[in-house]
Design an enzyme around this catalytic site. Structure first.
Site, PDB file in Angstrom:
ATOM      1  N   CYS A  96       0.454  61.165 -63.196  1.00 18.28           N
ATOM      2  CA  CYS A  96       0.461  60.812 -64.613  1.00 18.28           C
ATOM      3  C   CYS A  96       1.136  61.928 -65.391  1.00 18.28           C
ATOM      4  O   CYS A  96       0.826  63.107 -65.184  1.00 18.28           O
ATOM      5  CB  CYS A  96      -0.974  60.616 -65.094  1.00 18.28           C
ATOM      6  SG  CYS A  96      -1.096  60.139 -66.833  1.00 18.28           S
ATOM      7  N   HIS A 100      -0.946  50.916 -64.484  1.00 15.59           N
ATOM      8  CA  HIS A 100      -1.192  52.278 -64.974  1.00 15.59           C
ATOM      9  C   HIS A 100      -1.008  52.344 -66.493  1.00 15.59           C
ATOM     10  O   HIS A 100      -1.859  52.896 -67.209  1.00 15.59           O
ATOM     11  CB  HIS A 100      -0.218  53.226 -64.257  1.00 15.59           C
ATOM     12  CG  HIS A 100      -0.361  54.662 -64.618  1.00 15.59           C
ATOM     13  ND1 HIS A 100      -0.876  55.597 -63.751  1.00 15.59           N
ATOM     14  CD2 HIS A 100      -0.034  55.354 -65.744  1.00 15.59           C
ATOM     15  CE1 HIS A 100      -0.856  56.790 -64.318  1.00 15.59           C
ATOM     16  NE2 HIS A 100      -0.348  56.673 -65.536  1.00 15.59           N
ATOM     17  N   GLU A 101       0.103  51.786 -66.989  1.00 19.37           N
ATOM     18  CA  GLU A 101       0.390  51.884 -68.427  1.00 19.37           C
ATOM     19  C   GLU A 101      -0.550  51.012 -69.254  1.00 19.37           C
ATOM     20  O   GLU A 101      -0.978  51.410 -70.335  1.00 19.37           O
ATOM     21  CB  GLU A 101       1.852  51.548 -68.708  1.00 19.37           C
ATOM     22  CG  GLU A 101       2.858  52.456 -68.009  1.00 19.37           C
ATOM     23  CD  GLU A 101       2.618  53.942 -68.191  1.00 19.37           C
ATOM     24  OE1 GLU A 101       2.078  54.367 -69.242  1.00 19.37           O
ATOM     25  OE2 GLU A 101       2.979  54.707 -67.276  1.00 19.37           O
ATOM     26  N   HIS A 112      -3.712  52.848 -69.720  1.00 17.47           N
ATOM     27  CA  HIS A 112      -3.637  53.855 -70.786  1.00 17.47           C
ATOM     28  C   HIS A 112      -3.981  53.248 -72.139  1.00 17.47           C
ATOM     29  O   HIS A 112      -4.713  53.851 -72.931  1.00 17.47           O
ATOM     30  CB  HIS A 112      -2.232  54.465 -70.867  1.00 17.47           C
ATOM     31  CG  HIS A 112      -2.020  55.643 -69.985  1.00 17.47           C
ATOM     32  ND1 HIS A 112      -2.864  56.737 -69.954  1.00 17.47           N
ATOM     33  CD2 HIS A 112      -1.021  55.923 -69.102  1.00 17.47           C
ATOM     34  CE1 HIS A 112      -2.417  57.628 -69.094  1.00 17.47           C
ATOM     35  NE2 HIS A 112      -1.303  57.159 -68.551  1.00 17.47           N
TER      36      HIS A 112
END
Length: 193
Positions: A101, A144-145, A148
């Protein structure tokens, strides 16, 4: 894709904006276009595959990405207000690859994620977009994004021992990534000082 942006410092794990659900995008205007251009510039400066708005301290549900899918085809895009779809538990194939990350630079560990993901949302102009990752980096990046934007860092998805190892790795090389990185170059040796 918007271009001509300015690389901004990347926000690190531990900052409050990294650990809460972000506000939905409601205005598709020049400010959003500038933000997206800056996000692409920051992602490229940091040599990343994706970047969420909170990674540059902005409380908005938008991410950018530029990576390869399972066929090694390059895919780049912008997603606002993403809705993530994953295969049902019985249909999942997990990809247990290393993950890192940009908000914990230089640290990596194995993180199992489904090898297929779909994200629906809008781009920076408000037009509907859909991206499907089938293997490769794209499936992992979309998950992953989106995480976030919901306040989850990938360290939240790995066992405590792996998380401790991540922090230890990041701490060992923290001096290589100054607080305003990648807006300024990464320090890689004493010769760079």
């Amino acid at each position: 894709m918007p271009s001509g942006g300015t690389a901004r410092p990347i926000t690190r794990w531990g900052e409050p904006v990294m650990h809460r659900k972000l506000r939905p995008v409601t205005e598709y205007d020049a400010d959003l276009e500038t933000l997206v251009a800056d996000m692409f510039a920051t992602m490229y400066a940091a040599d990343g595959a994706g970047l969420a708005a909170n990674q540059i301290g902005v409380d908005l549900q938008v991410f950018v990405f530029d990576c390869t899918d399972g066929d090694n085809k390059r895919v780049a895009g912008v997603v606002c207000n993403p809705e993530l779809t994953l295969p049902s538990t019985g249909d999942r194939n997990l990809d247990d690859s290393e993950e890192g990350c940009l908000s914990l630079p230089g640290a990596y560990t194995w993180c199992a994620r489904p090898d297929w993901a779909r994200v629906d949302g809008t781009d920076h102009t408000g037009a509907p977009v859909t991206y499907i990752g089938e293997g490769g980096t794209l499936a992992r990046c979309l998950q992953h994004e989106t995480d976030h934007l919901m306040g989850t860092v990938f360290g939240d998805r790995v066992p405590a021992r792996a998380r401790k190892k991540l922090y230890k790795q990041a701490e060992a090389i923290a001096d290589d990534y100054p607080g305003d990185w990648p807006a300024v170059a990464r320090i890689t040796s004493a010769h760079d000082l």
